[in-house]
Design an enzyme around this catalytic site. Structure first.
Site, PDB file in Angstrom:
ATOM      1  N   LYS A  64      -5.964  -8.959   5.550  1.00  0.00           N
ATOM      2  CA  LYS A  64      -5.210  -9.013   6.804  1.00  0.00           C
ATOM      3  C   LYS A  64      -4.594  -7.631   7.045  1.00  0.00           C
ATOM      4  CE  LYS A  64      -2.998 -11.088  10.193  1.00  0.00           C
ATOM      5  NZ  LYS A  64      -3.783 -11.708  11.283  1.00  0.00           N
TER       6      LYS A  64
ATOM      7  N   HIS B 184       5.489   1.030   3.582  1.00  0.00           N
ATOM      8  CA  HIS B 184       4.831   1.206   2.292  1.00  0.00           C
ATOM      9  C   HIS B 184       5.936   1.403   1.266  1.00  0.00           C
ATOM     10  CE1 HIS B 184       1.732   3.200  -0.469  1.00  0.00           C
ATOM     11  NE2 HIS B 184       2.895   3.380  -1.068  1.00  0.00           N
TER      12      HIS B 184
ATOM     13  N   ARG C  16      -1.654   6.408 -12.804  1.00  0.00           N
ATOM     14  CA  ARG C  16      -1.417   7.823 -13.135  1.00  0.00           C
ATOM     15  C   ARG C  16      -0.032   8.226 -12.642  1.00  0.00           C
ATOM     16  NH1 ARG C  16      -1.477   9.200  -7.805  1.00  0.00           N
ATOM     17  NH2 ARG C  16      -3.092   8.203  -6.567  1.00  0.00           N
TER      18      ARG C  16
HETATM   19  P1  ADP Z   1      -5.418   4.673  -0.910  1.00  0.00           P
HETATM   20  O1  ADP Z   1      -5.769   4.176  -2.274  1.00  0.00           O
HETATM   21  O2  ADP Z   1      -6.558   5.341  -0.235  1.00  0.00           O
HETATM   22  O3  ADP Z   1      -4.142   5.433  -0.856  1.00  0.00           O
HETATM   23  P2  ADP Z   1      -4.097   2.224  -0.063  1.00  0.00           P
HETATM   24  O4  ADP Z   1      -4.714   0.907  -0.355  1.00  0.00           O
HETATM   25  O5  ADP Z   1      -2.977   2.684  -0.940  1.00  0.00           O
HETATM   26  O6  ADP Z   1      -5.229   3.357  -0.027  1.00  0.00           O
HETATM   27  O7  ADP Z   1      -3.610   2.251   1.433  1.00  0.00           O
HETATM   28  C1  ADP Z   1      -3.110   3.431   2.029  1.00  0.00           C
HETATM   29  C2  ADP Z   1      -2.392   3.129   3.310  1.00  0.00           C
HETATM   30  O8  ADP Z   1      -3.249   2.418   4.219  1.00  0.00           O
HETATM   31  C3  ADP Z   1      -1.180   2.238   3.177  1.00  0.00           C
HETATM   32  O9  ADP Z   1      -0.034   2.938   2.761  1.00  0.00           O
HETATM   33  C4  ADP Z   1      -1.062   1.679   4.579  1.00  0.00           C
HETATM   34  O10 ADP Z   1      -0.498   2.619   5.457  1.00  0.00           O
HETATM   35  C5  ADP Z   1      -2.505   1.490   4.990  1.00  0.00           C
HETATM   36  N1  ADP Z   1      -2.960   0.101   4.691  1.00  0.00           N
HETATM   37  C6  ADP Z   1      -3.707  -0.310   3.642  1.00  0.00           C
HETATM   38  N2  ADP Z   1      -3.907  -1.650   3.685  1.00  0.00           N
HETATM   39  C7  ADP Z   1      -3.271  -2.098   4.787  1.00  0.00           C
HETATM   40  C8  ADP Z   1      -3.100  -3.408   5.386  1.00  0.00           C
HETATM   41  N3  ADP Z   1      -3.628  -4.503   4.871  1.00  0.00           N
HETATM   42  N4  ADP Z   1      -2.358  -3.485   6.522  1.00  0.00           N
HETATM   43  C9  ADP Z   1      -1.810  -2.369   7.074  1.00  0.00           C
HETATM   44  N5  ADP Z   1      -1.946  -1.130   6.575  1.00  0.00           N
HETATM   45  C10 ADP Z   1      -2.661  -0.978   5.434  1.00  0.00           C
END
Ligand code: ADP
Length: 448
Positions: free
Chosen positions: A201, A208, A292
């Site tokens: 979703k 974050h 990490r």
């Molecule tokens: P990465 O490993 O590339 O950093 P993440 O899974 O940590 O990727 O996601 C990075 C960013 O993407 C999050 O901080 C958020 O801003 C956005 N994001 C990821 N998943 C969602 C989601 N389900 N809904 C809204 N934003 C998301």
């Protein structure tokens, strides 16, 4: 304790690790590409080994060269920093099998938590809330549409092997789904060599929030509070702070204990971060784990007074954590601006020579950088040239201090993101803590 550590990284994080080693009386070995021969990490390490040409795949990612460098210098342990080989389970395995300590978690933990779909399953098993999503990886287009419909649009298609803000596709409505799904698979294969994707979703205005963990070999796991990293551009963090304005003591404890439960479930050791998304009702959902040390670790160090890199080295050497959960106390407020050498309007990298460099100083300022006057920023690596970290009694004072420090920070010869940071710090919504991962959209679209 180790007598000598090799640092398999470059730039500010290599320097950060060298500093920790020096304060612990540990000798250091720097590795570098030919493009980094004049780098500060090479200058300040006790020894250095050139491991290849500029391209990362031929140097900082080239495992045999790094292992050979460790062998010829008699290093007992390897610190991978972040990026490059930090989350490469086979590198960790090779280090350990050649009798060197990998300063980080076990290869099994990296594998289990590095695959985002598997990490999600682990979180569910540990009883931690996740966003509605697919049950693991989805390969087939028709069943993917079914799942997306069931979850309800908008959804996000994410690469299981993704990282660094790459490998994600937001799908607002069903008509766009099929195309986006195939594109996400193709992009994932091209970027990570693995086409696996899963569906989740998509939250429209989340924050974050991530929890810093530290674990030793005896199974002790401690949380060190949260960091708010909602100020992002293209899913990449720009400003991080600790603590978060939305997290009170009760929520901190609850999220911290959730994060600890995940780590215990995979017998995690060393430093790690559990990332959550939080909705407007302060409901939080597990997103991923980073196995990490992170770029933004200094803000946690500032508010806890704990040196996370030293702690990483201690636990890798088999020592118990030097603190218990009860001893962790969050005091004051810290904020970090990532300063990149890039065009602030076009967001394109701006390599070149820094003709003048004056980092800010004074009370409550910490600058993590490997840059200096006449430093030539190579075009081969990422564009971050400094992290400006401030510490103050409270968030308002931290903002004033950050503004003061940004104004003192002189970097000439290349374009940087300093002007963008000044704009963000002057924004009333930022100042009142009314932020989400969508915050930066207003700067891309003046109507907003
Ligand atoms: P990465 O490993 O590339 O950093 P993440 O899974 O940590 O990727 O996601 C990075 C960013 O993407 C999050 O901080 C958020 O801003 C956005 N994001 C990821 N998943 C969602 C989601 N389900 N809904 C809204 N934003 C998301």
């Amino acid at each position: 304790m180790f007598k000598k550590i090799l640092i398999a990284n470059r730039g500010e994080i290599a320097l950060r690790i060298i500093r920790a080693c020096k304060e612990m009386g540990i000798k250091t070995v720097a590795v570098h590409s030919t493009a980094d021969a004049n780098s500060l990490h090479v200058r300040f390490a006790d020894e250095s080994v050139c491991i290849g040409p500029p391209k990362s795949t031929d140097s900082y990612l080239h495992v045999p060269s790094i292992i050979s460098a460790a062998e010829i210098t008699d290093a007992e342990a390897i610190h991978p920093g972040y990026g490059f080989l930090a989350e490469n389970a086979s590198f960790a395995e090779i280090c350990n099998s050649t009798g060197m300590r990998f300063i980080g978690p076990s290869p099994e933990s990296i594998k289990q938590m590095g695959d985002k779909a598997r990490a999600r399953a682990t979180a569910i098993k540990a009883g931690v809330p996740v966003l509605p999503g697919s049950d693991g990886v989805v390969t087939e287009e028709n069943s993917a549409i079914e799942i997306a419909r069931e979850i309800g649009f908008p959804v996000i298609v994410k690469a299981a092997a993704g990282g660094g803000g790459k490998g994600m596709r937001v799908v607002l409505e069903e008509a766009e789904f099929a195309n986006a799904f195939v594109m996400a698979q193709t992009e994932a294969l091209a970027a990570f060599g693995n086409a696996d994707v899963y569906i989740e979703k998509y939250l429209l205005q989340p924050r974050h929030i991530e929890i810093q963990l530290m674990a030793d070999e005896k199974g002790n796991v401690v949380y060190l509070g949260e960091r708010e990293c909602s100020i992002q551009r293209r899913h990449q963090k720009l400003i991080e702070e600790a603590p978060s304005v939305t997290v009170d003591a009760a929520l901190r404890k609850e999220m911290g204990e959730m994060a600890v439960a995940i780590a215990k479930n995979v017998k995690y050791r060393n430093a790690g971060t559990i990332e959550f998304l939080m909705d407007v009702d302060r409901k939080y959902y597990f997103m991923e784990m980073n196995t990490r040390i992170q770029v933004e670790h200094p803000v946690t160090e500032m508010v806890t007074g704990i040196d996370l890199v030293k702690e990483q080295i201690r636990v890798a050497a088999g020592l118990p954590l030097s603190f218990t959960q009860d001893q962790i106390c969050i005091r004051g407020h810290s904020m970090e601006c990532r300063i990149n050498a890039e065009d602030p309007v076009k967001f394109t990298p701006s390599p070149g020579t820094i003709t003048a460099f004056n980092p800010p100083g004074g009370p409550g300022i910490r600058v993590e950088t490997a840059a200096y006057t006449q430093y030539v920023i190579p075009q081969y690596y990422d564009s971050m040239i400094a992290k400006l970290v401030v510490y103050a009694d409270n968030r308002d004072d931290a903002i004033m201090r950050m503004k003061r420090a940004l104004n003192e920070f002189i970097i000439e010869g290349v374009k940087t993101t300093i002007p963008m940071h000044k704009k963000i710090l002057d924004d009333p919504d930022f100042q009142s803590g009314n932020i989400s991962t969508k915050f930066m959209e207003r700067y891309n679209n003046p109507q907003k």
